[in-house]
Design a protein around this motif. Structure first.
Motif, PDB file in Angstrom:
ATOM      1  N   GLY A  18     -38.269  -2.881 -11.998  1.00  0.00           N
ATOM      2  CA  GLY A  18     -38.886  -2.612 -10.676  1.00  0.00           C
ATOM      3  C   GLY A  18     -39.979  -1.091 -10.583  1.00  0.00           C
ATOM      4  O   GLY A  18     -40.497  -0.781  -9.708  1.00  0.00           O
ATOM      5  N   GLY A  19     -39.678  -0.712 -12.121  1.00  0.00           N
ATOM      6  CA  GLY A  19     -40.259   1.346 -11.637  1.00  0.00           C
ATOM      7  C   GLY A  19     -39.769   1.483 -10.863  1.00  0.00           C
ATOM      8  O   GLY A  19     -38.792   1.972 -10.559  1.00  0.00           O
ATOM      9  N   GLN A  20     -40.090   2.742 -10.436  1.00  0.00           N
ATOM     10  CA  GLN A  20     -40.278   4.190  -9.483  1.00  0.00           C
ATOM     11  C   GLN A  20     -41.735   3.616  -8.302  1.00  0.00           C
ATOM     12  O   GLN A  20     -42.472   3.135  -9.024  1.00  0.00           O
ATOM     13  CB  GLN A  20     -40.266   5.017  -9.849  1.00  0.00           C
ATOM     14  N   LEU A  21     -41.402   4.275  -7.257  1.00  0.00           N
ATOM     15  CA  LEU A  21     -42.580   4.025  -6.149  1.00  0.00           C
ATOM     16  C   LEU A  21     -43.294   5.232  -6.757  1.00  0.00           C
ATOM     17  O   LEU A  21     -42.504   6.449  -6.711  1.00  0.00           O
ATOM     18  CB  LEU A  21     -41.861   4.242  -4.876  1.00  0.00           C
ATOM     19  N   ALA A  22     -44.449   4.887  -7.197  1.00  0.00           N
ATOM     20  CA  ALA A  22     -45.632   6.056  -7.409  1.00  0.00           C
ATOM     21  C   ALA A  22     -46.113   6.715  -6.842  1.00  0.00           C
ATOM     22  O   ALA A  22     -45.461   6.483  -6.020  1.00  0.00           O
ATOM     23  CB  ALA A  22     -46.181   5.562  -8.437  1.00  0.00           C
TER      24      ALA A  22
END
Lengths: 269, 138
Positions: A18-22
């Motif tokens: 999900g990675g991160q909110l950029a």
């Protein structure tokens, strides 16, 4: 079967996917939006993400909070609120606020499985909290809507046995410093295509490191540079993650060579 | 005969007879290694409350043997998998994407427990990932 047919909390995807909110609030890395949707919701789940980040540059500081909801790994809605501390750049204003509402739609594919990379399209509406700042800086407008299209893929054992993430996104934009300094200006009235992307190694299921790049217009004629970062992401669980990066945003409003630390903490549910 | 001698001499010099590169099956530790991994996987799956209900009817000795042959063959080992196709084996189960990933996580934990190098873990996952489409939603 009953459990499978009800919507569950978002934990049906693999860790770190999900990675991160950029920076703009959409799921990605740090500077770049990826095609992945935030959190860990699978196609029968809903996921929520909350992110807090700070970027400490030589002459500026940026603080940003973002939340996102991922509906069935198909639609991502995000809201980001950023405040840039101007450190005396403008007499009338100590800080600039920018709100970004985002919608991302997964069009096809998957980050890991199947023949196609995950491909998503998104739209972001950005508006500054203080409209007069945009005019003072020479920007054409204080709010704007951007479109983007991205593709991401995790190649298992893709590089010398290591898992390799590649992501590329084109963005139709005229934002000055991501929109913090307004949109458009004397050097560029209309939106044009810019590129943002990342290459990263998932060294372990809980650890990623890589580089990011994001090209940007220079509508104000202030020598806005392309942005880069080198990052490490740590995902000790699907609930919490930490992203640490060294960013280079180049010249910002006449102040040269703005570099510094990007620190981002996220919770996913 | 003369030609044969020359070839043999050349081979001795440049190493024609050098051992073949190790297969993924070798990296996994051959039969003892793969048996250990599958035993560890069994423990993980049985204790995973998200998916262990899918294995309530499972004969683990049978599943172990089938998985062994399948992984061994895919990994370049001396085995032939003659069991059901992945689609056949999962028909009627309606495995979700989330359940597939939870199984992958059990496999990741099992691989970590038997201390396989990360690159070996990645290569095994890369080998099994293409089954996703044949397992999900059947």
């Amino acid at each position: 079967m009953l459990a499978a047919s009800t919507v569950q909390a978002g934990d049906g995807r693999l860790r770190a996917t999900g990675g991160q909110l950029a920076l703009d609030g959409a799921a990605g890395g740090g500077l770049a939006a990826f095609a992945i949707l935030g959190g860990y919701a699978s196609d029968d789940q809903i996921g929520f993400s909350a992110n807090q980040k700070t970027i400490q540059l030589d002459d500026y500081a940026l603080v940003s909070s973002a939340v996102a909801v991922n509906v069935r790994d198909r639609v991502e809605l995000s809201l980001a609120r950023s405040v840039l501390d101007l450190d005396g750049l403008l007499e009338a204003q100590d800080a600039i606020g920018l709100s970004t509402f985002g919608l991302k739609l997964r069009l096809a594919g998957d980050l890991i499985y199947g023949d196609w990379p995950i491909v998503s399209a998104g739209v972001q509406h950005k508006s500054m909290s203080s409209p007069d700042v945009a005019a003072a800086l020479g920007a054409d407008r204080d709010s704007d809507t951007e479109l983007y299209l991205g593709a991401s893929r995790l190649f298992l054992a893709g590089l010398a046995g290591q898992n390799l993430l590649l992501s590329g996104t084109v963005r139709y934009t005229r934002a000055n410093q991501f929109g913090l300094l307004g949109f458009g200006g004397p050097q560029q009235r209309d939106r044009e295509l810019e590129f943002e992307g990342a290459a990263a190694i998932l060294a372990r299921p809980d650890l990623a490191f890589g580089v990011e790049y994001r090209s940007r217009p220079d509508a104000l004629g202030l020598g806005e540079d392309d942005a880069y970062d080198v990052f490490v992401g740590w995902f000790p669980s699907k609930r919490v993650s930490l992203l640490l990066a060294y960013v280079d945003l180049g010249d910002i409003a006449g102040r040269p060579g703005q570099q510094g630390l990007y620190l981002s903490l996220q919770g996913d549910f | 005969m003369r030609l044969m001698t020359v070839i043999l001499l050349l081979c001795a010099l440049i190493g024609c007879a050098s051992r073949p590169a190790p297969t993924l099956y070798d990296e996994l530790g051959n039969k003892p290694g793969l048996d250990r991994l599958l035993d560890a996987l069994e423990v993980e799956v049985k204790t995973n409350v998200r998916i262990n209900h899918l294995f309530e009817q499972t004969d683990w000795d049978y599943l172990h043997a089938r998985l062994f042959d399948q992984i061994c063959e895919l990994a370049g080992g001396p085995c032939v998998y003659d069991g059901l196709s992945m689609t056949e084996a999962h028909t009627g189960m309606e495995i979700t994407r989330a359940e597939f990933n939870w199984f992958v996580e059990d496999l990741q934990r099992a691989m970590a427990k038997v201390e396989l190098p990360q690159a070996t873990q990645n290569r095994l996952l890369a080998l099994l990932a293409p089954m996703h489409g044949e397992v999900i939603g059947q």
